[in-house]
Design a protein around this motif. Sequence first.
Motif, PDB file in Angstrom:
ATOM      1  N   GLY A 190      42.927  42.788  41.766  1.00 32.73           N
ATOM      2  CA  GLY A 190      43.082  44.210  42.009  1.00 32.73           C
ATOM      3  C   GLY A 190      44.446  44.525  42.566  1.00 32.73           C
ATOM      4  N   PRO A 191      44.662  45.761  42.998  1.00 28.68           N
ATOM      5  CA  PRO A 191      45.997  46.162  43.474  1.00 28.68           C
ATOM      6  C   PRO A 191      46.425  45.442  44.748  1.00 28.68           C
ATOM      7  N   PHE A 192      45.448  45.005  45.557  1.00 32.72           N
ATOM      8  CA  PHE A 192      45.797  44.368  46.828  1.00 32.72           C
ATOM      9  C   PHE A 192      45.095  43.025  47.017  1.00 32.72           C
ATOM     10  N   TRP A 193      44.577  42.447  45.960  1.00 28.84           N
ATOM     11  CA  TRP A 193      43.919  41.143  46.044  1.00 28.84           C
ATOM     12  C   TRP A 193      43.993  40.431  44.697  1.00 28.84           C
ATOM     13  N   SER A 194      43.922  39.105  44.754  1.00 34.30           N
ATOM     14  CA  SER A 194      43.990  38.306  43.535  1.00 34.30           C
ATOM     15  C   SER A 194      43.362  36.940  43.790  1.00 34.30           C
ATOM     16  N   THR A 195      43.145  36.213  42.699  1.00 41.95           N
ATOM     17  CA  THR A 195      42.591  34.864  42.772  1.00 41.95           C
ATOM     18  C   THR A 195      43.552  33.925  42.055  1.00 41.95           C
ATOM     19  N   PRO A 196      44.587  33.434  42.753  1.00 45.59           N
ATOM     20  CA  PRO A 196      45.542  32.535  42.098  1.00 45.59           C
ATOM     21  C   PRO A 196      44.852  31.271  41.603  1.00 45.59           C
ATOM     22  N   GLY A 197      45.380  30.719  40.521  1.00 48.10           N
ATOM     23  CA  GLY A 197      44.797  29.515  39.959  1.00 48.10           C
ATOM     24  C   GLY A 197      45.109  28.278  40.781  1.00 48.10           C
TER      25      GLY A 197
END
Length: 327
Positions: free
Chosen positions: A151-158
């Motif tokens: 999302g705009p302020f969160w992510s799930t890096p690999g």
Amino acid sequence: MPLPLISPMLATPGTLPPPAQDARWAYETKQDGQRAVVYLAGDGGVRLRARSGEDITAAYPELGPLGGVLGTTAAVLDGEVLALDQQGRADFQLLQSRMGLVQAPGKAARMAATVPVHLVLFDVLHLRGRSLLRLPYLERRARLEALGLAGPFWSTPGALVGHGREALEATRAHGLEGLVCKRIDSVYEPGVRSRAWIKIRNMRTADVLIGGWSPGRGRLTGLPGAVLVGQRTAAGGLRYVGGVGTGWSEAERTELAALLRADATAVCPFDTVPPAPGAHWVAPRLVGEVRYSTRTRAGLLRQPSWLRLRTDLTPEQSAADLPDTSA
């Protein structure tokens, strides 16, 4: 059903696993931020708790919409809150302007507009009413990635399985803090500093000039508790870059104390007097080499430790490894 409170699992400082075991490990970028366990109750709400257990939700209002992205699915996630610089790298100094605003929601909301944070997620601990703590890392990662949390302020890096040396070199090349190595069959151990997770911090070195020292206490009474160090500017001044208080043996600290007493002066040699009450000043003749993780935007060394005296260098020969702080 209320979500269980879970303390975050911690990594142990170390080195890369042996090449023969490389395929048994996954590698994630080490982030320089504030650790947070995220509680999504499935009712649109979100709660963030720091490593200490403190509820820090109010400090980061821009993460509020995360509470609704999984609908009625309840989950407990592990992650890190970051503040990113203009190059997209985590900047802990920027984040410090956001931390501690739990009791000031109005200021937190204003700061969110100018210094927004970003939450990186790297584990799922509880999902749909079931604990995932005893599942192996790879299975937990698969379930986390299946949630599609971007999302705009969160992510799930690999995460990368194997190729640890290449992963570490990539973090160094991009100026990142380091690497976390996680054994792919490891369970999640709440509150434990485990050997199943290994953290490697990219450390840098710099030559510095000693311009003063702060007295030690207790068993270090009469000895330097820390040395105050600087680096030459292009104009020939001495800019203060920090205090270094670790890295010596007792014998080395005693030897250094004698050298510092010989160079004592009543005049502060730094361009600006550093915030070190009770400091003793010395003429900047001693060159030392220090190890540090990163620099603040003001050029101060973060997490510095002493390596050695550079008796092979004169003060004029010491490198002026100063960052550009004009921005």
